[in-house]
Scaffold this active site. Structure first.
Site, PDB file in Angstrom:
ATOM      1  N   LYS A 100      14.194 -33.354   7.668  1.00 46.59           N
ATOM      2  CA  LYS A 100      15.458 -32.587   7.781  1.00 46.59           C
ATOM      3  C   LYS A 100      15.744 -32.195   9.220  1.00 46.59           C
ATOM      4  O   LYS A 100      16.050 -31.048   9.527  1.00 46.59           O
ATOM      5  CB  LYS A 100      15.423 -31.357   6.878  1.00 46.59           C
ATOM      6  CG  LYS A 100      15.176 -31.692   5.416  1.00 46.59           C
ATOM      7  CD  LYS A 100      15.295 -30.506   4.507  1.00 46.59           C
ATOM      8  CE  LYS A 100      14.987 -30.842   3.067  1.00 46.59           C
ATOM      9  NZ  LYS A 100      13.586 -31.254   2.811  1.00 46.59           N
TER      10      LYS A 100
HETATM   11  O1  LIG Z   1      17.874 -30.121  -1.323  1.00 53.40           O
HETATM   12  C1  LIG Z   1      16.685 -30.434  -1.209  1.00 53.40           C
HETATM   13  C2  LIG Z   1      16.237 -31.277  -0.205  1.00 53.40           C
HETATM   14  C3  LIG Z   1      14.916 -31.618  -0.178  1.00 53.40           C
HETATM   15  N1  LIG Z   1      14.034 -31.129  -1.082  1.00 53.40           N
HETATM   16  C4  LIG Z   1      12.622 -31.573  -0.982  1.00 53.40           C
HETATM   17  O2  LIG Z   1      12.295 -32.324  -2.152  1.00 53.40           O
HETATM   18  C5  LIG Z   1      11.003 -31.977  -2.635  1.00 53.40           C
HETATM   19  C6  LIG Z   1      11.113 -31.334  -4.005  1.00 53.40           C
HETATM   20  O3  LIG Z   1       9.848 -30.996  -4.492  1.00 53.40           O
HETATM   21  P1  LIG Z   1       9.596 -30.588  -6.038  1.00 53.40           P
HETATM   22  O4  LIG Z   1       8.153 -30.214  -6.064  1.00 53.40           O
HETATM   23  O5  LIG Z   1       9.883 -31.797  -6.886  1.00 53.40           O
HETATM   24  O6  LIG Z   1      10.485 -29.458  -6.347  1.00 53.40           O
HETATM   25  C7  LIG Z   1      10.391 -31.066  -1.565  1.00 53.40           C
HETATM   26  O7  LIG Z   1       9.711 -31.892  -0.648  1.00 53.40           O
HETATM   27  C8  LIG Z   1      11.586 -30.446  -0.892  1.00 53.40           C
HETATM   28  O8  LIG Z   1      11.327 -30.128   0.475  1.00 53.40           O
HETATM   29  C9  LIG Z   1      14.475 -30.294  -2.063  1.00 53.40           C
HETATM   30  O9  LIG Z   1      13.718 -29.832  -2.937  1.00 53.40           O
HETATM   31  N2  LIG Z   1      15.801 -29.971  -2.104  1.00 53.40           N
END
Ligand SMILES: O=c1ccn([C@@H]2O[C@H](COP(=O)(O)O)[C@@H](O)[C@H]2O)c(=O)[nH]1
Length: 279
Positions: A100
């Site tokens: 990001k």
């Molecule tokens: O809007 C967003 C952008 C990035 N993320 C990222 O995705 C994963 C989600 O992890 P989970 O454990 O499946 O919840 C994580 O790496 C976040 O930094 C997001 O969740 N939302």
């Protein structure tokens, strides 16, 4: 990227077709949640992610390591080793480095080098808040994917992304989607992040951007609805394409024991199957 390599977009199209999956496994390795056999091991983070990648590679269209989990542990060398492993063993599966990034062009040049040359990622996530000149440096890396935050999965995303920014009342996230589709994507490298926690907005983004790939986090631990997500993000006439639907914690920590890789496989398989059933 040399001229014979596939672009991120081509890799994705092939992975959707050959893997029959829109699932992306995310690597968010929390040192407190590593299984007992890997706790305190010098390369425990690498081994954890490697074993999960090996257990799930036939079930996914992409892998997404989250940069912060490695950097916070001074484990950048383990991230390099993980991506090298993924590229050596699974060259057909694109790797998205989720960092990001967002900064002025001269600095973004170096973030781009870091992602694409140091780590060898196929795509990166970037923050559009500072405008197009901060995104352009990534696009100079021909064929690499540049995935722009649009409507994020967290509740606080509404603080800014829902603000009306045009006379017709268009919210910021849709303005970003429109800019991305109409002005920024001349080279076809752009994708957007849209959270599974907001399926109505996924549908609006899809209607705005045509067939652009959407990276969709928020199923699994964040509770996003798989059926609603797939329905909202699908491309008419092209089922099983257009979405990279990420799950990290629900797969990584399906078991807290030393059977973590088998448990991750089972969780990934049932998620992949649920995504297929919703398609
Ligand atoms: O809007 C967003 C952008 C990035 N993320 C990222 O995705 C994963 C989600 O992890 P989970 O454990 O499946 O919840 C994580 O790496 C976040 O930094 C997001 O969740 N939302």
């Amino acid at each position: 990227m040399n001229s014979r390599s596939n672009t991120f977009n081509q890799q994705l199209q092939s992975a959707w077709a050959s893997q029959g999956s829109m699932l992306c496994v995310g690597f968010d390795p929390d040192p407190k949640r590593l299984p007992p056999a890997l706790q305190g091991k010098p390369e425990g983070i690498f081994e954890f992610c490697r074993d999960i990648s090996d257990a799930t590679a036939d079930l996914v269209c992409a892998f997404k390591p989250q940069f912060a989990y490695f950097a916070s542990q001074r484990a950048e060398a383990q991230l390099e080793k993980l991506i090298r492993h993924l590229k050596d063993q699974y060259p057909h599966i694109p790797v998205i480095l989720d960092s990001k990034r967002g900064d002025i062009g001269s600095t973004a040049d170096h973030y781009a080098l870091e992602a694409f040359e140091r780590y060898g990622a196929d795509a990166i996530t970037v923050n559009p808040y500072m405008g197009f000149d901060t995104i352009e440096p990534y696009l100079k890396h021909h064929g690499k994917g540049v995935i722009v935050l649009c409507r994020t999965s967290n509740p606080g995303g509404s603080d800014l992304q829902f603000l009306n920014v045009s006379p017709n009342g268009e919210p910021l996230y849709l303005h970003v989607a429109r800019l991305a589709a109409n002005q920024w994507n001349g080279s076809g490298q752009i994708g957007l992040v849209v959270g599974a926690t907001f399926p109505e907005e996924i549908a609006k983004v899809r209607a705005t951007v045509g067939e652009m790939p959407l990276l969709i986090p928020g199923i699994g631990a964040q509770g996003g609805d798989i059926e609603a997500t797939v329905k909202a993000g699908s491309i008419s006439g092209k089922p099983g394409t257009g979405m990279i639907i990420n799950s990290s914690r629900a797969i990584l920590y399906a078991s807290s024991g030393n059977d973590f890789a088998q448990a991750a496989r089972q969780a990934a398989q049932s998620t992949r199957d649920a995504l297929r059933a919703a398609t």
